[in-house]
Write a protein that holds these residues in place. Structure first.
Motif, PDB file in Angstrom:
ATOM      1  N   UNK A  38       3.325 -38.969 -41.153  1.00 32.69           N
ATOM      2  CA  UNK A  38       2.072 -38.462 -40.585  1.00 32.69           C
ATOM      3  C   UNK A  38       1.160 -39.633 -40.215  1.00 32.69           C
ATOM      4  N   UNK A  39       1.081 -40.626 -41.083  1.00 32.14           N
ATOM      5  CA  UNK A  39       0.245 -41.807 -40.813  1.00 32.14           C
ATOM      6  C   UNK A  39       0.738 -42.528 -39.560  1.00 32.14           C
ATOM      7  N   UNK A  40       2.048 -42.611 -39.381  1.00 32.86           N
ATOM      8  CA  UNK A  40       2.611 -43.267 -38.193  1.00 32.86           C
ATOM      9  C   UNK A  40       2.146 -42.549 -36.919  1.00 32.86           C
ATOM     10  N   UNK A  41       2.019 -41.222 -36.975  1.00 33.69           N
ATOM     11  CA  UNK A  41       1.534 -40.458 -35.815  1.00 33.69           C
ATOM     12  C   UNK A  41       0.088 -40.840 -35.481  1.00 33.69           C
ATOM     13  N   UNK A  42      -0.727 -41.079 -36.498  1.00 33.56           N
ATOM     14  CA  UNK A  42      -2.125 -41.473 -36.269  1.00 33.56           C
ATOM     15  C   UNK A  42      -2.164 -42.822 -35.545  1.00 33.56           C
ATOM     16  N   UNK A  43      -1.361 -43.767 -35.996  1.00 31.75           N
ATOM     17  CA  UNK A  43      -1.310 -45.074 -35.326  1.00 31.75           C
ATOM     18  C   UNK A  43      -0.873 -44.915 -33.871  1.00 31.75           C
ATOM     19  N   UNK A  44       0.075 -44.020 -33.625  1.00 34.50           N
ATOM     20  CA  UNK A  44       0.557 -43.777 -32.272  1.00 34.50           C
ATOM     21  C   UNK A  44      -0.555 -43.192 -31.393  1.00 34.50           C
TER      22      UNK A  44
END
Length: 187
Positions: A38-44
């Motif tokens: 989920x955190x990776x999606x925020x960075x994206x």
């Protein structure tokens, strides 16, 4: 209204999705701070390198202590008496997704005063990410109507509260040094 928005937001957080929500400072892009995917999606969404850290929100000092093993009495007193939203950068966090922790093993955490945020985090039982609702490098929006369409289109749910509120104040940022000294990074 707030209860139905909390329930909708909880479904998003529990399913590794991304939330756009009002905080005690600016609108935030959020997710489960313990979920690496989920955190990776925020960075994206932010078009931001994972080497940069994100701010995490907790509902109070007890939740803070679950992720920061050594919170001094001075720091607790400062948190209890602060009049402004205060983000503190702590050393050696535990239990958070690795990609919310900075390369120097620090994490920025704030206890929000916003009632929606506090109730959401308490109901969720875990910290949530709260990074400003802008593409990295672009100006931070002071209100909902200033949020870029690209951000609005990329999140899974937008909380329908406080959309008229204007907030041009960011949080104070403090850092806890290795020796325990508290350093002011932004007033």
């Amino acid at each position: 209204m707030i209860t139905s928005e909390i329930n909708s937001a909880l479904k998003v957080l529990r399913s590794q999705q991304i939330l756009l929500y009002p905080t005690d400072t600016v609108w935030g892009i959020g997710c489960d701070a313990t979920d690496k995917e989920a955190v990776a999606k925020v960075f994206e969404i932010k078009k931001r390198s994972e080497s940069k850290s994100l701010i995490i929100l907790v509902d109070g000092i007890e939740m803070l202590k679950q992720y920061i093993p050594s919170v001094s009495k001075n720091l607790i007193e400062l948190l209890k008496t602060s009049k402004n939203p205060t983000t503190i950068i702590y050393n050696n966090p535990i239990g958070l997704a690795k990609n919310v922790v900075a390369e120097d093993n620090t994490v920025a955490i704030r206890i929000p005063e916003n009632e929606f945020c506090k109730q959401l985090i308490t109901a969720f039982g875990k910290p949530i990410v709260s990074t400003s609702a802008n593409v990295s490098g672009n100006q931070t929006p002071n209100c909902f109507k200033e949020i870029d369409t690209a951000i609005l289109d990329s999140v899974d749910y937008i909380v329908n509260l406080q959309r008229e509120k204007v907030n041009d104040k960011s949080s104070t940022i403090l850092k806890v040094a290795d020796n325990g000294e508290i350093i002011v990074l932004r007033k």
